[in-house]
Design a protein around this motif. Structure first.
Motif, PDB file in Angstrom:
ATOM      1  N   ARG A 108       0.856  -1.186   0.000  1.00  0.00           N
ATOM      2  CA  ARG A 108       0.000   0.000   0.000  1.00  0.00           C
ATOM      3  C   ARG A 108       0.895   1.239   0.000  1.00  0.00           C
ATOM      4  NH1 ARG A 108      -2.666   3.920   3.146  1.00  0.00           N
ATOM      5  NH2 ARG A 108      -4.951   3.925   2.963  1.00  0.00           N
ATOM      6  N   PHE A 109       0.460   2.242  -0.752  1.00  0.00           N
ATOM      7  CA  PHE A 109       1.168   3.532  -0.793  1.00  0.00           C
ATOM      8  C   PHE A 109       0.132   4.629  -0.677  1.00  0.00           C
ATOM      9  CE2 PHE A 109       1.986   7.284  -3.386  1.00  0.00           C
ATOM     10  CZ  PHE A 109       3.228   7.697  -2.947  1.00  0.00           C
ATOM     11  N   GLU A 110       0.449   5.641   0.088  1.00  0.00           N
ATOM     12  CA  GLU A 110      -0.449   6.804   0.125  1.00  0.00           C
ATOM     13  C   GLU A 110       0.363   8.064   0.326  1.00  0.00           C
ATOM     14  OE1 GLU A 110      -3.678   6.542   2.890  1.00  0.00           O
ATOM     15  OE2 GLU A 110      -4.536   8.460   2.249  1.00  0.00           O
ATOM     16  N   LEU A 116      -2.464   3.946  -3.512  1.00  0.00           N
ATOM     17  CA  LEU A 116      -2.277   2.813  -4.419  1.00  0.00           C
ATOM     18  C   LEU A 116      -2.261   1.515  -3.613  1.00  0.00           C
ATOM     19  CD1 LEU A 116      -1.303   5.213  -6.233  1.00  0.00           C
ATOM     20  CD2 LEU A 116       0.499   3.740  -7.064  1.00  0.00           C
ATOM     21  N   PHE A 150      -5.743   2.315  -8.187  1.00  0.00           N
ATOM     22  CA  PHE A 150      -5.430   3.738  -8.021  1.00  0.00           C
ATOM     23  C   PHE A 150      -6.666   4.449  -7.481  1.00  0.00           C
ATOM     24  CE2 PHE A 150      -1.426   4.226 -10.473  1.00  0.00           C
ATOM     25  CZ  PHE A 150      -1.363   2.959 -11.045  1.00  0.00           C
TER      26      PHE A 150
ATOM     27  N   LEU B  31      -4.752   8.221 -16.603  1.00  0.00           N
ATOM     28  CA  LEU B  31      -4.168   8.760 -15.365  1.00  0.00           C
ATOM     29  C   LEU B  31      -3.634  10.174 -15.548  1.00  0.00           C
ATOM     30  CD1 LEU B  31      -2.298   5.622 -13.981  1.00  0.00           C
ATOM     31  CD2 LEU B  31      -4.287   6.744 -12.998  1.00  0.00           C
ATOM     32  N   ASP B 193       7.854   8.971   0.674  1.00  0.00           N
ATOM     33  CA  ASP B 193       6.716   8.976  -0.248  1.00  0.00           C
ATOM     34  C   ASP B 193       7.169   9.029  -1.709  1.00  0.00           C
ATOM     35  OD1 ASP B 193       4.636   8.637   1.447  1.00  0.00           O
ATOM     36  OD2 ASP B 193       4.040  10.740   1.539  1.00  0.00           O
ATOM     37  N   TYR B 196       9.225   5.238  -2.170  1.00  0.00           N
ATOM     38  CA  TYR B 196       8.438   4.007  -1.982  1.00  0.00           C
ATOM     39  C   TYR B 196       7.610   3.664  -3.222  1.00  0.00           C
ATOM     40  CZ  TYR B 196       6.563   0.485   1.233  1.00  0.00           C
ATOM     41  OH  TYR B 196       6.265  -0.705   1.863  1.00  0.00           O
ATOM     42  N   LEU B 197       7.270   4.716  -3.966  1.00  0.00           N
ATOM     43  CA  LEU B 197       6.453   4.550  -5.171  1.00  0.00           C
ATOM     44  C   LEU B 197       7.158   3.725  -6.250  1.00  0.00           C
ATOM     45  CD1 LEU B 197       3.741   5.536  -6.363  1.00  0.00           C
ATOM     46  CD2 LEU B 197       4.900   7.629  -7.062  1.00  0.00           C
ATOM     47  N   PHE B 200       5.851   0.333  -7.095  1.00  0.00           N
ATOM     48  CA  PHE B 200       4.484   0.217  -7.628  1.00  0.00           C
ATOM     49  C   PHE B 200       4.439   0.532  -9.123  1.00  0.00           C
ATOM     50  CE2 PHE B 200       1.773   0.010  -3.797  1.00  0.00           C
ATOM     51  CZ  PHE B 200       2.716   0.289  -2.824  1.00  0.00           C
ATOM     52  N   TYR B 213       2.644  10.534 -14.756  1.00  0.00           N
ATOM     53  CA  TYR B 213       1.753  10.379 -13.592  1.00  0.00           C
ATOM     54  C   TYR B 213       2.576  10.244 -12.315  1.00  0.00           C
ATOM     55  CZ  TYR B 213      -1.605   8.370 -10.338  1.00  0.00           C
ATOM     56  OH  TYR B 213      -2.387   8.125  -9.230  1.00  0.00           O
TER      57      TYR B 213
END
Lengths: 227, 329
Positions: A108-110, A116, A150, B31, B193, B196-197, B200, B213
């Motif tokens: 999980r990402f926020e 996400l 998303f 997106l 933040d 970490y993306l 994904f 995006y």
């Protein structure tokens, strides 16, 4: 055929979890029971994690694993990763051993712009030299973000009203990693270190921080033969 | 058994009919907004072999103010407050630079610093109504660097310039400033933040919708409370240009440019502004960077962060200085 199916399922499972528990296979060889682990380091962010493993009573050493990790930061648990799977030692000759791990991943990402959720997989192969008191090994892994949901923030929807929230396909990401792991063992305790590089699946693009690093501690609870 | 099938088959048909096809990560418009290449309804100009998202406000005969956005790779949406100059006797031209905002995406190896200058020449030529029409450049952040690079190359072509917190006109100054901007703790929410993306979302250089995006999500840092930028929030944007951003930074690292080599020939006064709240910038950096110009007027914009032109209070404090400067040149 049944054995083959079980092995295939375990392989698939073991590819989906990251290698948060770094093990001394020399000691696992003579062990049956539970493993608890703590770790911290850099895993796409400065993070800490806990893990649980259970070594099956089987002729082929198999450890079932579950790990949870989360990055540091002001907001707790808005970002995290859970992995579940298995690690199997396929080959051992003298101190040399080869194992693979397959895990399923949920992460999980926020941030202020979006949330996400992702289901993915992690597969790794490790080959190393394992002694009762220490070990050193090389590892190669592939982490795939298979399907991602998303949900964009009100701010992003205001900027771009036609943006589409939901589950996206095809796979949204994938990274290879390779490096070394090493550890020191004292009785039922392991101190471990993992260190390596990360590169995206195109083998060209590097992530923001193209490294991983982990210091870990394992504690075994169960039956161990004396060396 | 037959009864079960009679129930099951319609149920499955209804269930499948209710399933919508999952959106594709690679599709333009899902997106991130479509660029001018895929959305003909957007205002655009064809310039220097590419298609730029662009529009102009005011009387085309008035002195022209060309607004240059930051980034590289950002867009002019956050600078639309500058339309106010059109109500005060200026013809205000906005455009998203090559590969930025809603302008057409190009391949990474097609970008060069000189191409960005040629694009600006093309935009000025497109909107200019006569050879005697005055042309001012108003550049924010990277846009201020681009404006200075242009003046360094073509000093006679530009009537005057307003520069808002350009990082530097020499690579070392840019590097120092960006280093201060990115000095987040490894353990901070803001830093994690961004990084970490990476597990994904990944994309190669041909998957620009994904990369754009992703960069847009990372722009949340621009409004983060622990950001040195001092903004009150994330400024509005259409779409970030990830590849042009990466390409121009890579070129900067490789070529280590110096855009001050001919500035001593530019004796026209330049208005140089910096914000009160951007702790990575400040008076000393503003003095150092602006000193490359022989004739500079330096002003601090109160109650504003780096994106001072994007928010009402900062813009209202900036506008009188800018209008006075334009009216006097």
């Amino acid at each position: 055929m049944k054995t083959f199916k079980i092995i295939a399922i375990l392989c698939v499972l073991s590819t989906s979890f990251a290698n948060a528990q770094t093990l001394n296979w020399e000691n696992q060889q003579a062990f049956n029971g539970h493993i608890l682990s703590l770790n911290f380091g850099w895993d796409y962010g400065s993070s800490w994690g806990i893990g649980y493993g259970y070594q099956l009573k089987s002729s082929l050493p198999i450890i079932l694993k579950a790990d949870f990790s989360t990055p540091f930061g002001k907001t707790n648990f808005d970002d995290f990763k859970v992995k579940m799977g298995a690690e199997i030692q396929w080959f051992k000759k003298g101190a040399f051993a080869f194992s693979t791990e397959v895990d399923g991943v949920f992460r999980r990402f926020e941030n202020p712009h979006a949330r996400l959720l992702n289901f993915g997989s992690y597969m790794s192969a490790t080959a190393g030299y394992y002694k009762p008191k220490w070990f050193v090994a090389g590892e190669f892994a592939f982490d795939k973000a298979i399907v991602t949901h998303f949900k964009n923030s009100a701010f992003i929807h205001e900027l771009y009203p036609a943006i589409v929230d939901g589950w996206y396909e095809p796979a949204t990401g994938g990274n290879f990693s390779y490096g070394i792991q090493a550890g020191y063992t004292l009785k039922q305790n392991d101190l471990t270190l993992r260190l390596g590089k990360v590169i995206e699946q195109d083998f060209e693009t590097a992530p923001t921080v193209p490294l991983y690093f982990q210091v870990g501690y394992n504690r075994r609870f169960g039956n161990t033969k004396q060396h | 058994m037959k009864t079960k099938f009679k129930i099951l088959i319609p149920a499955l048909l209804i269930a499948f009919a209710g399933c919508e096809k999952a959106p594709s990560i690679n599709e333009e418009g899902n997106l991130v907004p479509k660029t001018v290449e895929f959305d003909a309804s957007l205002p655009a100009v064809a310039v220097n072999g590419t298609l730029l998202h662009a529009e102009a406000f005011g009387n085309p005969q008035d002195p022209m103010v060309v607004v240059l956005h930051g980034g590289p790779g950002s867009d002019y949406r956050s600078l639309l407050n500058c339309k106010k100059f059109a109500e005060n006797g200026y013809y205000v031209v906005f455009y998203d630079q090559r590969g930025s905002g809603l302008s057409k995406r190009e391949s990474k190896d097609s970008y060069s610093l000189h191409t960005m200058l040629d694009d600006l020449t093309g935009v000025i030529a497109h909107y200019r109504s006569s050879s005697t029409q005055k042309v001012f450049l108003l550049g924010h952040s990277w846009g201020g660097i681009l404006a200075t690079s242009y003046i360094n190359e073509y000093p006679a072509a530009i009537t005057g310039a307003i520069l808002a917190e350009p990082g530097g006109f020499k690579w070392d100054d840019i590097k120092d400033y960006v280093g201060r901007l990115n000095s987040y703790s490894f353990f901070s929410e803001t830093f994690n933040d961004v990084t970490y993306l990476d597990q994904f979302l990944t994309g190669n250089e041909d998957q620009q919708a994904i990369l754009d995006y992703k960069l847009g999500l990372a722009q949340a840092t621009d409004g983060a409370p622990d950001s040195p930028l001092g903004n009150e929030a994330t400024p509005p944007f259409w779409r970030s240009g990830a590849i042009v951003n990466r390409s121009l930074f890579d070129l900067g690292k490789k070529e280590e440019p110096d855009w001050t080599t001919h500035l001593n020939e530019y004796n026209t006064g330049v208005l140089f502004v910096y914000s009160e709240r951007n702790t990575a910038y400040g008076l000393s950096h503003a003095q150092h960077v602006s000193s490359a110009y022989p004739n500079v007027h330096l002003e601090m914009i109160r109650n504003a962060g780096h994106d001072m032109l994007s928010f009402d209070e900062g813009f209202n404090n900036f506008f009188p200085f800018a209008l006075s400067y334009l009216n006097n040149h």
